[in-house]
Write a protein that holds these residues in place. Sequence first.
Motif, short mmCIF file in Angstrom:
data_model
loop_
_atom_site.label_atom_id
_atom_site.label_comp_id
_atom_site.label_asym_id
_atom_site.label_seq_id
_atom_site.Cartn_x
_atom_site.Cartn_y
_atom_site.Cartn_z
N LEU A 270 -62.53 120.71 32.24
CA LEU A 270 -62.12 119.21 31.83
C LEU A 270 -60.85 120.21 33.54
O LEU A 270 -60.22 119.77 33.97
N LEU A 271 -60.53 122.22 33.58
CA LEU A 271 -59.91 122.18 34.30
C LEU A 271 -60.49 122.14 35.79
O LEU A 271 -59.81 121.82 36.68
N PHE A 272 -61.61 121.66 35.45
CA PHE A 272 -62.67 121.76 37.28
C PHE A 272 -61.72 120.48 37.29
O PHE A 272 -61.87 120.05 38.44
N LEU A 273 -61.97 119.25 36.37
CA LEU A 273 -61.16 117.39 36.66
C LEU A 273 -59.83 118.03 37.11
O LEU A 273 -58.85 116.90 38.42
N VAL A 274 -59.52 118.94 36.86
CA VAL A 274 -57.41 118.64 36.48
C VAL A 274 -57.53 119.25 38.25
O VAL A 274 -56.72 118.49 38.65
N ALA A 275 -57.77 120.15 38.06
CA ALA A 275 -58.33 120.81 39.97
C ALA A 275 -58.39 119.70 40.75
O ALA A 275 -57.57 119.60 42.25
N TYR A 276 -59.44 118.95 40.33
CA TYR A 276 -59.94 118.02 41.46
C TYR A 276 -59.41 117.04 41.64
O TYR A 276 -59.03 116.05 43.29
N LEU A 277 -58.89 116.85 40.57
CA LEU A 277 -57.56 115.63 40.63
C LEU A 277 -56.41 115.77 41.74
O LEU A 277 -55.83 115.16 42.67
N PHE A 278 -56.40 117.20 41.81
CA PHE A 278 -54.78 117.87 43.14
C PHE A 278 -55.80 117.91 44.44
O PHE A 278 -54.84 117.34 45.47
N PHE A 279 -56.32 118.61 44.38
CA PHE A 279 -57.54 118.50 45.87
C PHE A 279 -57.93 117.03 46.80
O PHE A 279 -57.39 117.24 47.64
N ASN A 280 -58.61 116.62 45.65
CA ASN A 280 -59.35 115.64 46.52
C ASN A 280 -57.84 114.42 46.14
O ASN A 280 -57.87 113.54 47.82
N ASP A 281 -56.92 114.09 45.74
CA ASP A 281 -55.62 113.59 46.17
C ASP A 281 -55.02 113.53 47.37
O ASP A 281 -54.92 112.71 48.32
N GLY A 282 -54.73 115.11 47.71
CA GLY A 282 -55.07 115.45 49.00
C GLY A 282 -55.39 115.13 50.08
O GLY A 282 -55.14 114.57 50.70
N ILE A 283 -56.93 115.38 49.90
CA ILE A 283 -57.78 114.96 50.76
C ILE A 283 -58.01 113.38 51.21
O ILE A 283 -57.89 113.05 52.18
N GLN A 284 -57.82 112.67 49.83
CA GLN A 284 -57.88 111.34 50.04
C GLN A 284 -56.99 110.62 50.71
O GLN A 284 -56.67 109.60 51.38
N THR A 285 -56.15 111.32 50.40
CA THR A 285 -54.27 110.84 50.75
C THR A 285 -54.52 111.34 52.49
O THR A 285 -54.08 109.97 53.50
N VAL A 286 -54.72 111.84 53.08
CA VAL A 286 -54.74 112.31 54.28
C VAL A 286 -55.82 111.46 55.31
O VAL A 286 -55.54 111.06 56.08
#
Length: 462
Positions: A270-286
């Motif tokens: 669950l903690l990994f998913l929350v972390a992924y939510l943030f950094f992947n949002d950054g990657i995908q938006t870029v």
Amino acid sequence: MTTAAAPTTAATWEGNEHYRRPWYWYDWANSAYVTTTATVLFAPYLTAVAEKAACPHLATGATCETNLQVLGLGISPGSVAPFTITAATIVSAVVLIFVGAIADRSPRPARVLGLFAWAGALAACLMALVQGTNWQLGVLLLIVANLCLGASLVVYDSILCRIASPDDRDTVSSRGWALGYLGGGLLLAINFVMLAKPSLIGVDKAGAVRLSMLMAGLWWAGFTLIPVRGMWRLRGVERPEVARTAGIVGGSVRQLVDTFAELRLFPQTLLFLVAYLFFNDGIQTVIGQASLYGNKQLGFSESTMLGLFLMVQFVAFGGALLFGVLARWFGAWRTVLGGLALWILVVIAAFFVPDRQLVALFALGVAIGLVLGGTQALSRSLYSQLIPRNREAEFFSLYQAMERGTSWFGTLTFGLVYQWTHSYRPAIVALVVFFVVGGALLARVNIRQGILDAGNEVPARV
């Protein structure tokens, strides 16, 4: 992080190694749409169509100050594309969870993969019909295509757990991503020529854009035949605790109830998913807004941005393979953390790129290419270690709701900052917070404990 292997039950990947080659080809297939349409062409094209609808007499190079009216709200034409991706993600966050539960119960996952892939490819082909002031059709098709892409990737990613052992997943995942960048780059090279010289094919610039989007959809549909036929006999696994008499839909709903109730048993996942939510949002938006940033903020033409992304594709091919090697030396967890530190530097550098400075733009593109594929490929393989067996698609549906083209915190932030400032520079630098928060959370994940909690074998190096 080096660990000893833990005892495990019968491996689900044994005897399935021959499915790896056809599995790789789905990255090749869908990357044409992700690269040519979703990343490079459609955002600026949809923005231009929306601007024409809001400001019919807008002069070339001028900024449209008139808002579009959507459900009584004023929306800037420049925010239509990021807001559309936001809407697509909100829908995906609900729908993909059900897709994962159903896919886990499917006896033939390759058939489910093909169903969603071909539906998405059809929507991608129909984007060629978006022209004039018909921005609403573009919004609808983008939502459908991104939703189907996410659904197909839920199935695709879950198959990784069935064809590769824990020690091989970083390499297998990285090779898939690398092949995807190669395929996407090949079609992008063809589209680059078409957009640079549209007269060679007897169309204008807008016609070349629409034809390129049609080709991306056809590429996606055609090459999907390889993984579907190649993995046709790959069997799914029925969860034993769900009664077979419940059926696909009833059993899937019951499975979802179990999953949300049991998430507390997997705190590291669950903690990994929350972390992924943030950094992947950054990657995908870029990734998703880069062409818009380069075209509207920095003043580069669509053909220049195509050339940039063409270079990024081939650099990312090598970057994905390089990160796979680094993961064998340092572990996927440390390698991803290092990649996020590089992403922070990339976003800050993007803010300072001067207008129409080609050398600075392409230097930034090289940096993006090096970290782009590697962080995504290793995140996928790292997450695959943290999920319980025979529920891979269900858990990957949670993962995929935050995956490429389906970010919404990042695109919402990007769109709102532009809405407030009418500049994409503060919008792009605002994304730094996603990499900082995501990296800080990832650093707190105890990967070894998470693997053991999920009942999986711990690889030699994670």
